[in-house]
Design a protein around this motif. Sequence first.
Motif, PDB file in Angstrom:
ATOM      1  N   TYR A   1       0.847  -1.192   0.000  1.00 42.55           N
ATOM      2  CA  TYR A   1       0.000   0.000   0.000  1.00 42.55           C
ATOM      3  C   TYR A   1       0.883   1.242   0.000  1.00 42.55           C
ATOM      4  O   TYR A   1       1.963   1.252   0.597  1.00 42.55           O
ATOM      5  CB  TYR A   1      -0.907   0.013   1.232  1.00 42.55           C
TER       6      TYR A   1
ATOM      7  N   THR B   1       0.619   5.755   0.116  1.00 43.17           N
ATOM      8  CA  THR B   1      -0.122   7.012   0.152  1.00 43.17           C
ATOM      9  C   THR B   1       0.892   8.140   0.158  1.00 43.17           C
ATOM     10  O   THR B   1       1.872   8.104   0.905  1.00 43.17           O
ATOM     11  CB  THR B   1      -1.010   7.116   1.416  1.00 43.17           C
TER      12      THR B   1
ATOM     13  N   MET C   1      -3.810  10.786   7.229  1.00 43.36           N
ATOM     14  CA  MET C   1      -4.539  10.257   6.082  1.00 43.36           C
ATOM     15  C   MET C   1      -6.033  10.420   6.349  1.00 43.36           C
ATOM     16  O   MET C   1      -6.458  10.609   7.495  1.00 43.36           O
ATOM     17  CB  MET C   1      -4.239   8.761   5.879  1.00 43.36           C
TER      18      MET C   1
ATOM     19  N   ASN D   1      -9.160   5.947   4.166  1.00 41.05           N
ATOM     20  CA  ASN D   1      -7.981   5.255   3.626  1.00 41.05           C
ATOM     21  C   ASN D   1      -7.488   4.278   4.695  1.00 41.05           C
ATOM     22  O   ASN D   1      -6.870   4.666   5.672  1.00 41.05           O
ATOM     23  CB  ASN D   1      -6.895   6.275   3.285  1.00 41.05           C
TER      24      ASN D   1
ATOM     25  N   GLN E   1      -5.127   2.306   4.942  1.00 42.66           N
ATOM     26  CA  GLN E   1      -3.702   2.027   5.132  1.00 42.66           C
ATOM     27  C   GLN E   1      -3.252   2.376   6.543  1.00 42.66           C
ATOM     28  O   GLN E   1      -2.484   1.647   7.159  1.00 42.66           O
ATOM     29  CB  GLN E   1      -2.852   2.773   4.103  1.00 42.66           C
TER      30      GLN E   1
END
Length: 201
Positions: A36, A38, A57, A61, A63
Amino acid sequence: MYVPREFKIDDMEKIVDFVKNYSFGIVLSIYNGEIYNTQIPLMLDASGNNIVLKGHMARANMQWYHSKNNKVAVLFTGPHHYISPEWYKEKDSVPTWDYMTVRFDGILETMDDIETKKFLVDLSKSYDPEWTNKGYDKKEYYAKMVLQIAAFTIKVNKITAKFKLTQNHQEDMENVAINLDKVGDEDARLIARYIRREAGK
Protein backbone atom coordinates in the motif's frame (compact mmCIF):
# COMPACT_ATOMS: atom_id res chain seq x y z
CA MET A 1 17.44 0.62 -1.11
CA TYR A 2 20.66 0.02 -3.05
CA VAL A 3 23.22 2.67 -2.09
CA PRO A 4 26.78 2.51 -3.45
CA ARG A 5 29.32 3.92 -0.99
CA GLU A 6 30.05 7.08 -3.00
CA PHE A 7 26.37 8.10 -2.98
CA LYS A 8 25.61 7.36 0.70
CA ILE A 9 24.76 10.35 2.89
CA ASP A 10 25.16 10.13 6.68
CA ASP A 11 25.14 13.86 7.46
CA MET A 12 21.92 14.39 9.46
CA GLU A 13 21.95 18.12 8.80
CA LYS A 14 21.81 17.46 5.05
CA ILE A 15 19.10 14.81 5.50
CA VAL A 16 16.89 17.03 7.68
CA ASP A 17 17.34 19.98 5.30
CA PHE A 18 16.41 17.76 2.34
CA VAL A 19 13.26 16.38 3.97
CA LYS A 20 12.10 19.85 5.03
CA ASN A 21 12.52 21.04 1.42
CA TYR A 22 10.85 17.97 -0.12
CA SER A 23 8.33 17.02 2.56
CA PHE A 24 5.72 15.38 0.31
CA GLY A 25 6.59 11.76 1.05
CA ILE A 26 5.28 8.32 0.12
CA VAL A 27 4.21 6.07 3.01
CA LEU A 28 4.62 2.37 2.13
CA SER A 29 3.28 -0.61 4.05
CA ILE A 30 2.38 -4.26 3.53
CA TYR A 31 -0.93 -5.86 4.49
CA ASN A 32 -2.11 -9.33 3.51
CA GLY A 33 0.71 -9.58 0.97
CA GLU A 34 -0.25 -6.34 -0.79
CA ILE A 35 1.88 -3.19 -0.94
CA TYR A 36 0.00 0.00 0.00
CA ASN A 37 1.17 3.54 -0.63
CA THR A 38 -0.12 7.01 0.15
CA GLN A 39 1.58 10.28 -0.75
CA ILE A 40 1.19 12.97 1.92
CA PRO A 41 2.98 15.95 3.49
CA LEU A 42 4.97 14.91 6.56
CA MET A 43 6.57 16.94 9.32
CA LEU A 44 9.98 15.88 10.60
CA ASP A 45 10.79 16.35 14.28
CA ALA A 46 14.50 15.90 14.97
CA SER A 47 14.58 18.06 18.10
CA GLY A 48 14.82 15.29 20.70
CA ASN A 49 16.69 12.02 21.05
CA ASN A 50 14.43 10.31 18.51
CA ILE A 51 13.59 11.13 14.90
CA VAL A 52 9.82 11.30 14.40
CA LEU A 53 7.69 11.86 11.32
CA LYS A 54 4.14 13.17 11.69
CA GLY A 55 1.42 12.78 9.08
CA HIS A 56 -2.22 12.13 8.43
CA MET A 57 -4.54 10.26 6.08
CA ALA A 58 -8.27 10.25 5.46
CA ARG A 59 -9.95 7.81 7.82
CA ALA A 60 -11.50 6.20 4.76
CA ASN A 61 -7.98 5.26 3.63
CA MET A 62 -7.48 2.02 5.56
CA GLN A 63 -3.70 2.03 5.13
CA TRP A 64 -3.31 3.91 8.43
CA TYR A 65 -5.51 1.36 10.21
CA HIS A 66 -3.67 -1.68 8.87
CA SER A 67 -0.34 -0.01 9.70
CA LYS A 68 -1.04 0.73 13.38
CA ASN A 69 1.90 -0.43 15.52
CA ASN A 70 3.53 -1.96 12.44
CA LYS A 71 6.57 -1.24 10.29
CA VAL A 72 6.26 1.27 7.49
CA ALA A 73 8.73 2.90 5.12
CA VAL A 74 8.60 6.51 3.95
CA LEU A 75 10.32 7.75 0.80
CA PHE A 76 11.17 11.38 0.14
CA THR A 77 12.35 12.24 -3.36
CA GLY A 78 13.79 15.45 -4.68
CA PRO A 79 15.07 16.88 -7.94
CA HIS A 80 16.43 14.54 -10.61
CA HIS A 81 17.86 14.88 -14.10
CA TYR A 82 19.38 13.05 -17.03
CA ILE A 83 23.20 13.18 -17.19
CA SER A 84 24.83 12.91 -20.62
CA PRO A 85 28.11 10.98 -21.05
CA GLU A 86 29.17 13.89 -23.27
CA TRP A 87 29.67 15.88 -20.08
CA TYR A 88 32.47 13.55 -18.88
CA LYS A 89 36.14 13.67 -19.82
CA GLU A 90 36.11 9.87 -20.14
CA LYS A 91 34.20 9.28 -23.37
CA ASP A 92 33.77 5.54 -22.75
CA SER A 93 30.85 6.39 -20.47
CA VAL A 94 27.12 5.76 -20.59
CA PRO A 95 24.00 7.89 -20.01
CA THR A 96 22.78 8.01 -16.43
CA TRP A 97 20.48 9.88 -14.05
CA ASP A 98 21.33 11.98 -10.98
CA TYR A 99 18.77 12.10 -8.18
CA MET A 100 18.23 12.35 -4.44
CA THR A 101 16.11 10.21 -2.15
CA VAL A 102 15.80 9.54 1.58
CA ARG A 103 14.09 6.54 3.16
CA PHE A 104 12.88 6.34 6.75
CA ASP A 105 11.85 3.04 8.36
CA GLY A 106 9.86 3.01 11.57
CA ILE A 107 6.77 2.07 13.53
CA LEU A 108 3.48 3.88 12.89
CA GLU A 109 1.49 4.90 15.97
CA THR A 110 -1.82 6.77 15.84
CA MET A 111 -2.44 10.09 17.62
CA ASP A 112 -5.34 10.76 19.96
CA ASP A 113 -7.87 13.55 19.27
CA ILE A 114 -5.96 16.26 21.13
CA GLU A 115 -2.66 15.38 19.45
CA THR A 116 -4.39 15.24 16.07
CA LYS A 117 -5.88 18.74 16.40
CA LYS A 118 -2.55 20.22 17.48
CA PHE A 119 -0.68 18.50 14.68
CA LEU A 120 -3.12 19.70 12.00
CA VAL A 121 -2.83 23.29 13.24
CA ASP A 122 0.99 23.01 13.28
CA LEU A 123 0.93 21.59 9.74
CA SER A 124 -1.27 24.44 8.52
CA LYS A 125 0.97 27.00 10.24
CA SER A 126 4.03 25.65 8.45
CA TYR A 127 2.42 26.03 4.99
CA ASP A 128 -0.20 28.77 5.41
CA PRO A 129 0.28 30.84 8.59
CA GLU A 130 -1.95 33.65 7.29
CA TRP A 131 -4.92 31.28 6.99
CA THR A 132 -4.15 29.62 10.32
CA ASN A 133 -3.91 32.92 12.17
CA LYS A 134 -7.50 33.74 11.22
CA GLY A 135 -8.70 31.05 13.60
CA TYR A 136 -10.57 28.90 11.12
CA ASP A 137 -9.64 25.84 13.18
CA LYS A 138 -12.29 27.02 15.70
CA LYS A 139 -15.09 26.83 13.12
CA GLU A 140 -17.71 24.08 13.23
CA TYR A 141 -17.02 22.91 9.67
CA TYR A 142 -13.32 22.52 10.51
CA ALA A 143 -14.09 20.39 13.59
CA LYS A 144 -16.27 18.12 11.44
CA MET A 145 -13.50 17.71 8.87
CA VAL A 146 -10.97 16.80 11.57
CA LEU A 147 -13.15 13.85 12.53
CA GLN A 148 -12.49 12.44 9.06
CA ILE A 149 -8.71 12.50 9.63
CA ALA A 150 -6.41 9.87 11.14
CA ALA A 151 -3.13 11.41 12.28
CA PHE A 152 -0.08 9.42 13.28
CA THR A 153 3.58 9.48 14.20
CA ILE A 154 6.28 7.27 12.73
CA LYS A 155 9.07 6.60 15.21
CA VAL A 156 12.08 6.23 12.96
CA ASN A 157 14.58 3.42 13.60
CA LYS A 158 16.51 3.50 10.33
CA ILE A 159 17.47 6.20 7.83
CA THR A 160 18.93 5.55 4.37
CA ALA A 161 19.91 8.52 2.22
CA LYS A 162 21.18 8.39 -1.34
CA PHE A 163 22.32 11.51 -3.18
CA LYS A 164 23.57 10.38 -6.61
CA LEU A 165 25.30 13.56 -7.72
CA THR A 166 28.15 12.51 -10.04
CA GLN A 167 30.45 11.73 -7.08
CA ASN A 168 31.74 8.73 -9.03
CA HIS A 169 33.17 11.21 -11.59
CA GLN A 170 34.82 13.65 -9.19
CA GLU A 171 36.83 15.37 -11.91
CA ASP A 172 33.67 16.03 -13.94
CA MET A 173 31.33 17.38 -11.27
CA GLU A 174 31.73 21.06 -12.15
CA ASN A 175 31.42 20.42 -15.88
CA VAL A 176 28.24 18.39 -15.30
CA ALA A 177 26.87 21.26 -13.18
CA ILE A 178 27.72 23.78 -15.91
CA ASN A 179 25.88 21.72 -18.52
CA LEU A 180 22.87 21.27 -16.23
CA ASP A 181 22.72 25.06 -15.81
CA LYS A 182 22.65 25.33 -19.61
CA VAL A 183 19.68 22.96 -19.78
CA GLY A 184 17.85 25.56 -17.77
CA ASP A 185 14.85 23.76 -16.28
CA GLU A 186 14.23 23.87 -12.53
CA ASP A 187 15.32 20.31 -11.73
CA ALA A 188 18.51 20.74 -13.78
CA ARG A 189 19.41 23.91 -11.89
CA LEU A 190 18.68 22.29 -8.52
CA ILE A 191 20.77 19.20 -9.29
CA ALA A 192 23.61 21.49 -10.44
CA ARG A 193 23.42 23.33 -7.12
CA TYR A 194 23.48 20.10 -5.10
CA ILE A 195 26.38 18.72 -7.18
CA ARG A 196 28.40 21.83 -6.38
CA ARG A 197 27.56 21.50 -2.69
CA GLU A 198 28.75 17.88 -2.68
CA ALA A 199 31.90 18.79 -4.61
CA GLY A 200 32.70 21.48 -2.05
CA LYS A 201 31.58 19.30 0.94
